[in-house]
Design an enzyme around this catalytic site. Structure first.
Site, PDB file in Angstrom:
ATOM      1  N   LYS A 153       2.193   2.329  -6.192  1.00 35.76           N
ATOM      2  CA  LYS A 153       2.336   3.442  -5.246  1.00 35.76           C
ATOM      3  C   LYS A 153       3.803   3.720  -4.894  1.00 35.76           C
ATOM      4  CE  LYS A 153      -2.223   2.746  -3.101  1.00 35.76           C
ATOM      5  NZ  LYS A 153      -2.937   2.581  -1.802  1.00 35.76           N
ATOM      6  N   TYR A 205      -8.362  10.891  -4.528  1.00 32.90           N
ATOM      7  CA  TYR A 205      -8.893  10.164  -3.372  1.00 32.90           C
ATOM      8  C   TYR A 205      -9.991  10.947  -2.643  1.00 32.90           C
ATOM      9  CZ  TYR A 205      -5.584   6.215  -3.287  1.00 32.90           C
ATOM     10  OH  TYR A 205      -4.897   5.050  -3.561  1.00 32.90           O
ATOM     11  N   PHE A 233      -7.345   8.974   7.778  1.00 33.53           N
ATOM     12  CA  PHE A 233      -6.036   8.780   7.140  1.00 33.53           C
ATOM     13  C   PHE A 233      -5.880   9.578   5.843  1.00 33.53           C
ATOM     14  CE2 PHE A 233      -8.865   5.254   5.878  1.00 33.53           C
ATOM     15  CZ  PHE A 233      -8.881   5.431   4.498  1.00 33.53           C
ATOM     16  N   ARG A 263      -8.358  -6.879  -8.201  1.00 30.87           N
ATOM     17  CA  ARG A 263      -8.518  -6.820  -6.739  1.00 30.87           C
ATOM     18  C   ARG A 263      -8.014  -8.132  -6.108  1.00 30.87           C
ATOM     19  NH1 ARG A 263      -9.655  -1.877  -4.487  1.00 30.87           N
ATOM     20  NH2 ARG A 263     -10.358  -3.088  -2.713  1.00 30.87           N
ATOM     21  N   THR A 294      -6.571  -4.828   1.612  1.00 28.40           N
ATOM     22  CA  THR A 294      -5.971  -3.511   1.873  1.00 28.40           C
ATOM     23  C   THR A 294      -4.842  -3.606   2.891  1.00 28.40           C
ATOM     24  OG1 THR A 294      -8.171  -2.565   1.511  1.00 28.40           O
ATOM     25  CG2 THR A 294      -6.519  -1.130   2.541  1.00 28.40           C
ATOM     26  N   ARG A 334       0.023  -7.416  -2.272  1.00 31.03           N
ATOM     27  CA  ARG A 334       0.155  -6.794  -0.952  1.00 31.03           C
ATOM     28  C   ARG A 334       0.772  -7.755   0.067  1.00 31.03           C
ATOM     29  NH1 ARG A 334      -5.517  -3.445  -1.434  1.00 31.03           N
ATOM     30  NH2 ARG A 334      -4.623  -1.430  -2.035  1.00 31.03           N
ATOM     31  N   ASN A 378       0.694   0.388   0.843  1.00 37.41           N
ATOM     32  CA  ASN A 378       0.340  -0.979   0.445  1.00 37.41           C
ATOM     33  C   ASN A 378       0.511  -1.245  -1.051  1.00 37.41           C
ATOM     34  OD1 ASN A 378      -1.796   0.525  -0.394  1.00 37.41           O
ATOM     35  ND2 ASN A 378      -3.360  -0.564   0.772  1.00 37.41           N
ATOM     36  N   HIS A 411      -2.917   0.483  -5.992  1.00 31.95           N
ATOM     37  CA  HIS A 411      -4.330   0.879  -5.987  1.00 31.95           C
ATOM     38  C   HIS A 411      -5.012   0.157  -7.138  1.00 31.95           C
ATOM     39  CE1 HIS A 411      -7.996   3.294  -6.207  1.00 31.95           C
ATOM     40  NE2 HIS A 411      -7.815   3.251  -7.519  1.00 31.95           N
ATOM     41  N   GLU A 417     -11.683   6.881 -12.993  1.00 32.13           N
ATOM     42  CA  GLU A 417     -10.257   6.906 -12.632  1.00 32.13           C
ATOM     43  C   GLU A 417      -9.361   6.815 -13.870  1.00 32.13           C
ATOM     44  OE1 GLU A 417     -10.848   4.953  -8.169  1.00 32.13           O
ATOM     45  OE2 GLU A 417      -9.690   3.852  -9.668  1.00 32.13           O
TER      46      GLU A 417
HETATM   47  P1  ADP Z   1      -8.241  -0.262  -1.218  1.00 32.50           P
HETATM   48  O1  ADP Z   1      -7.020   0.496  -1.717  1.00 32.50           O
HETATM   49  O2  ADP Z   1      -7.907  -1.692  -0.883  1.00 32.50           O
HETATM   50  O3  ADP Z   1      -9.423  -0.116  -2.151  1.00 32.50           O
HETATM   51  P2  ADP Z   1      -9.524   1.676   0.619  1.00 32.50           P
HETATM   52  O4  ADP Z   1     -10.301   2.204  -0.557  1.00 32.50           O
HETATM   53  O5  ADP Z   1     -10.271   1.318   1.849  1.00 32.50           O
HETATM   54  O6  ADP Z   1      -8.657   0.383   0.190  1.00 32.50           O
HETATM   55  O7  ADP Z   1      -8.433   2.751   1.047  1.00 32.50           O
HETATM   56  C1  ADP Z   1      -7.716   3.482   0.083  1.00 32.50           C
HETATM   57  C2  ADP Z   1      -6.278   3.569   0.521  1.00 32.50           C
HETATM   58  O8  ADP Z   1      -6.203   4.351   1.716  1.00 32.50           O
HETATM   59  C3  ADP Z   1      -5.612   2.242   0.905  1.00 32.50           C
HETATM   60  O9  ADP Z   1      -5.160   1.508  -0.213  1.00 32.50           O
HETATM   61  C4  ADP Z   1      -4.489   2.710   1.801  1.00 32.50           C
HETATM   62  O10 ADP Z   1      -3.375   3.213   1.043  1.00 32.50           O
HETATM   63  C5  ADP Z   1      -5.156   3.865   2.553  1.00 32.50           C
HETATM   64  N1  ADP Z   1      -5.725   3.394   3.836  1.00 32.50           N
HETATM   65  C6  ADP Z   1      -6.838   2.643   4.006  1.00 32.50           C
HETATM   66  N2  ADP Z   1      -7.060   2.392   5.315  1.00 32.50           N
HETATM   67  C7  ADP Z   1      -6.049   3.008   5.993  1.00 32.50           C
HETATM   68  C8  ADP Z   1      -5.697   3.112   7.369  1.00 32.50           C
HETATM   69  N3  ADP Z   1      -6.434   2.544   8.328  1.00 32.50           N
HETATM   70  N4  ADP Z   1      -4.581   3.807   7.686  1.00 32.50           N
HETATM   71  C9  ADP Z   1      -3.819   4.411   6.729  1.00 32.50           C
HETATM   72  N5  ADP Z   1      -4.103   4.343   5.412  1.00 32.50           N
HETATM   73  C10 ADP Z   1      -5.193   3.648   5.041  1.00 32.50           C
END
Ligand code: ADP
Length: 140
Positions: A11, A51, A59, A87, A93, A104, A114, A117, A128
């Site tokens: 990212k 997304y 968010f 993962r 996350t 992370r 973070n 992805h 994807e």
């Molecule tokens: P992951 O990337 O670990 O699969 P999610 O699918 O829950 O997590 O979320 C997708 C992405 O959205 C996260 O990697 C992060 O960049 C963003 N995100 C998730 N939760 C939040 C939050 N509470 N505030 C801001 N951004 C968030």
């Protein structure tokens, strides 16, 4: 365990800090092979499409802005159980919850910014990968 492919994105927070090589080393050290990789600049609309599953989340707009704020590196990782393994290498996350030594834990700046992805299931991995790569670009 079956050999799988998963979609990974390094990212903007990580590309901005020149962390592509350090992150790729974590994948390779874990036995994941980078079988396709390119650096691209997403538009906000493209990030939003990728997304779309998060459209209703509070968010979502912030996430799309962030993903379009600087280049990303999109990649296909291959290996035994690659989806779950990636993962594990990524970590939780929220970096505050990520296990020591994960990407992370070591590099992420916040729950939003973070660093990486990774696909979360075989169906999402296939969709994807197809979003970013043609079959001709996957050379094993
Ligand atoms: P992951 O990337 O670990 O699969 P999610 O699918 O829950 O997590 O979320 C997708 C992405 O959205 C996260 O990697 C992060 O960049 C963003 N995100 C998730 N939760 C939040 C939050 N509470 N505030 C801001 N951004 C968030």
């Amino acid at each position: 365990m079956a050999v799988e492919r998963t979609l990974s994105i390094i990212k903007p927070d990580a590309t901005n800090r020149n962390l592509t090589g350090k992150i790729n080393a974590k994948f390779e050290d874990a036995g994941l092979r980078i079988v396709a990789q390119k650096r691209i600049q997403l538009t906000k609309a493209q990030a939003g499409e990728f997304y779309a599953v998060h459209k209703e989340r509070p968010f979502y707009d912030e996430l799309c802005e962030f993903m379009a704020s600087a280049p990303v590196v999109v990649q296909v990782l291959e290996g035994e159980g690659a989806i779950a393994k990636n993962r594990d290498v990524m970590g939780a996350t929220n970096p505050a919850d990520a296990a020591p030594g994960t990407i992370r834990a070591d590099f992420a700046e916040s729950v939003g910014e973070n660093s990486v992805h990774g696909s979360d299931a075989p169906e999402t991995a296939a969709a994807e990968i197809a979003y970013f790569f043609s079959g001709l670009e996957l050379v094993g």
